[in-house]
Write an enzyme that holds these catalytic residues in place. Structure first.
Site, short mmCIF file in Angstrom:
data_model
loop_
_atom_site.label_atom_id
_atom_site.label_comp_id
_atom_site.label_asym_id
_atom_site.label_seq_id
_atom_site.Cartn_x
_atom_site.Cartn_y
_atom_site.Cartn_z
N TYR A 88 -54.22 41.32 -12.71
CA TYR A 88 -53.59 40.04 -12.36
C TYR A 88 -54.25 39.53 -11.07
O TYR A 88 -55.41 39.75 -10.84
CB TYR A 88 -52.07 40.20 -12.26
CG TYR A 88 -51.40 38.87 -12.53
CD1 TYR A 88 -51.59 38.22 -13.75
CD2 TYR A 88 -50.64 38.23 -11.57
CE1 TYR A 88 -51.04 36.98 -14.00
CE2 TYR A 88 -50.08 36.99 -11.82
CZ TYR A 88 -50.28 36.37 -13.03
OH TYR A 88 -49.75 35.13 -13.27
N LYS A 159 -49.97 38.52 -17.34
CA LYS A 159 -48.56 38.52 -16.96
C LYS A 159 -47.78 39.51 -17.82
O LYS A 159 -46.97 40.30 -17.32
CB LYS A 159 -47.99 37.11 -17.16
CG LYS A 159 -46.81 36.80 -16.28
CD LYS A 159 -47.30 36.28 -14.95
CE LYS A 159 -46.19 35.93 -14.02
NZ LYS A 159 -46.68 35.31 -12.78
#
EC number: 1.1.1.40
Length: 557
Positions: A88, A159
């Protein structure tokens, strides 16, 4: 047979036993070697560490996710602090910019504006029947990088990887989605390798109808308690879509509500250092978009909980956008900004604004790298014994200041947090400070786990204040002494469990849960829902009968 080794959630690579290899007819397709999952993790880490760039490391991990899902999550969870910045922020930003170039295997669902009227049919293409969490973007405002169109798919994929690694949500029940309505990015429109629609963005009623159809199709197919998380939509759409859908579906916007929750968690922890109340603060935001307004609203809610009237709480908060300080009478203010406009002369220069407002807390969420100048940081230290300075913009290149400047220019007195990770800073005194990373990953995995566990139909703002309070409670006095405003990232799964347990407890008390009977032990109930990275038993259960019962009858009576 052979196909089994191509199914990521079933593949074990060299951890298949001899019996499994023989009975599944894959013996001979694998080297004659049997290794444990722990040794497999070691091999991945050794390959990871010999790579020279974070982008190459990202590609390595994505290839692993496409090959062996259990091992992928085992690796992430073995050192989440090391691997989170790769899967991420900040690396995922670079990955999105390079998404078309590096495209290898599609992951997630690609729904285009040309599928209008047939979104339900496109959903039927997805192989899993049970989906409990969807992360969706239209790619218009990817992190601080702007319109990346279809290349934004890296965000929902990353995510949801954290939904599982940090929150224990089953990856088989997660669905990443890109809604491709075009792009305004000239480079992408001219790029022969671009994987999305080569057209300008569709806006207006056609866009809204498309979103309505998507929300209806998802809820119809997967149920009204299927979580739909909005991610990286542009400001012009983010607020109105949240307002439109919040009480209609099980949905939230992480850029608005998730960012708000983690920022407020950091502020609540900081108050244990400043030794005063939230309502004693004067808070100045550099930025007035989704993140700033989301944080501002949650701060107001937290002040109201302290007993401060809403009108008085709002007066404690000032916002600066690209045109300067937001004040009453300024032209072309949106309704959201108007709420925080105060009586004051118009000002444009941030240094002058800081000197005039004299905030106790300065929060950067405008993705303008270096916006907190030397003068601003020194002024914050002059006005406050312990200035609260949050440089929350992502990726690292967009951070308002580095941790080193935040500490050194305030003589080590700043209470600092950032959106991207920074290395520890050693002061001239010899003290080492560990800057807190206000990562939304402290928030959304626990919220998602709670929603999935008890079947919540709606996600209220109160849930995000509750989440902020739980996160702040996990910060010890020792953490605060070291400069940490958040629990260590390697405890994030435990933090998610505590968040989910509190939300689930409140949901049953408030009769908003839909899964009954109510569990007596909420922690054990939530824990039982969490995904395990241990390999599944693939072969049918084998067992023996008594020898006498197995005798084959050979004679007719």
């Amino acid at each position: 047979g052979y196909g089994l080794t191509r199914i990521p959630h079933l593949n074990k690579d060299l951890a298949f036993t001899l019996e499994e290899r023989q009975q599944l007819n894959i013996h001979g397709l694998l080297p004659p070697c049997f290794i444990s999952q722990d040794i497999q993790v070691l091999r991945v880490i050794k390959n990871f560490e010999r790579l020279n760039s974070d982008f190459d490391r990202y590609l390595l991990l994505m290839d692993l996710q496409d090959r062996n899902e259990k091992l992928f999550y085992k690796v992430l969870m073995s050192d989440i602090e090391k691997f989170m910045p790769i899967v991420y922020t900040p690396t995922v930003g670079l990955a999105c910019q390079q998404y078309s170039l590096a495209f290898r295997k599609p992951r997630g669902l690609f729904i285009s504006i040309h599928d209008r009227g047939h979104v339900a049919s496109v959903l039927n293409a997805w192989p899993e029947d049970v989906i409990k969490a969807v992360v969706v973007t239209d790619g218009e405002r990817i992190l601080g990088l702007g319109d990346l169109g279809c290349n934004g798919m890296g965000i929902p994929v990353g995510k949801l990887a954290l939904y599982t690694a940090c929150g224990g949500v089953n990856p088989q029940e997660c669905l990443p989605v890109i809604l491709d309505v075009g792009t305004e990015n000239e480079e992408l429109l001219k790029d022969p390798l671009y994987i999305g629609l080569r057209q300008r963005r569709v806006r207006g009623p056609e866009y809204d109808d498309f979103l309505d159809e998507f929300m209806e199709a998802v809820s119809s197919k997967y149920g009204m308690n299927c979580l739909i998380q909005f991610e990286d939509f542009a400001n012009i759409n983010a607020f109105r879509l949240l307002k439109k859908y919040q009480n209609q579906y099980c949905t939230f916007n992480d850029d608005i509500q998730g960012t708000a929750s983690v920022a407020v968690a950091g502020i609540l922890a900081a108050l244990r250092i400043t030794k005063n109340k939230l309502s004693d603060q004067t808070i100045l935001f550099q930025g007035a978009g989704e993140a700033a307004l989301g944080i501002a609203h949650l701060i107001v809610m937290a002040m109201e909980k302290e007993g401060v009237p809403k009108e008085k709480a709002i007066k404690k908060i000032w916002l600066v956008d690209s045109k300067g300080l937001i004040v009453k009478g300024r032209a072309a203010l949106t309704n959201e900004k108007e709420e925080f406009a105060h009586e004051h002369e118009e000002m444009k220069n941030l240094e002058a604004i800081v000197q005039d407002i004299k905030p106790t807390a300065l929060i950067g969420v405008a993705a303008i790298g270096g916006a907190f100048s030397e003068q601003i940081l020194k002024d914050m230290a002059a006005f406050n014994e312990r200035p609260i300075i949050f440089a929350l913009s992502n990726p690292t290149s967009k951070a308002e200041c580095t941790a080193e400047r935040g500490y050194t220019l305030t003589q080590g007195r700043a209470i600092f947090a950032s959106g991207s990770p920074f290395d520890p800073v050693t002061l001239p005194s010899g003290q080492t400070l560990y800057p807190g990373q206000g990562n939304n990953s402290y928030v959304f995995p626990g919220v998602a786990l709670a929603v999935v566990a008890c079947g919540l139909r709606h996600i209220t703002d109160k849930i995000f204040l509750t989440t902020a309070e739980v996160i702040a409670q996990q910060v010890s006095d020792k953490h605060l002494e070291e400069g940490r405003l958040y629990p260590p990232l390697n405890t994030i799964r435990d933090v998610s469990l505590k968040i989910a347990e509190k939300i689930v407890r409140d949901a049953y008390q408030e009769k908003t849960a839909t899964i009954y009977p109510e569990p007596s032990n909420k922690e054990a109930f939530v824990r039982s829902q969490m995904y395990s990275t241990d390999y599944d038993q693939i072969l049918p259960d084998g067992y023996s009968w008594p020898e006498e019962a197995q005798k084959i009858q050979t004679k007719l009576d």
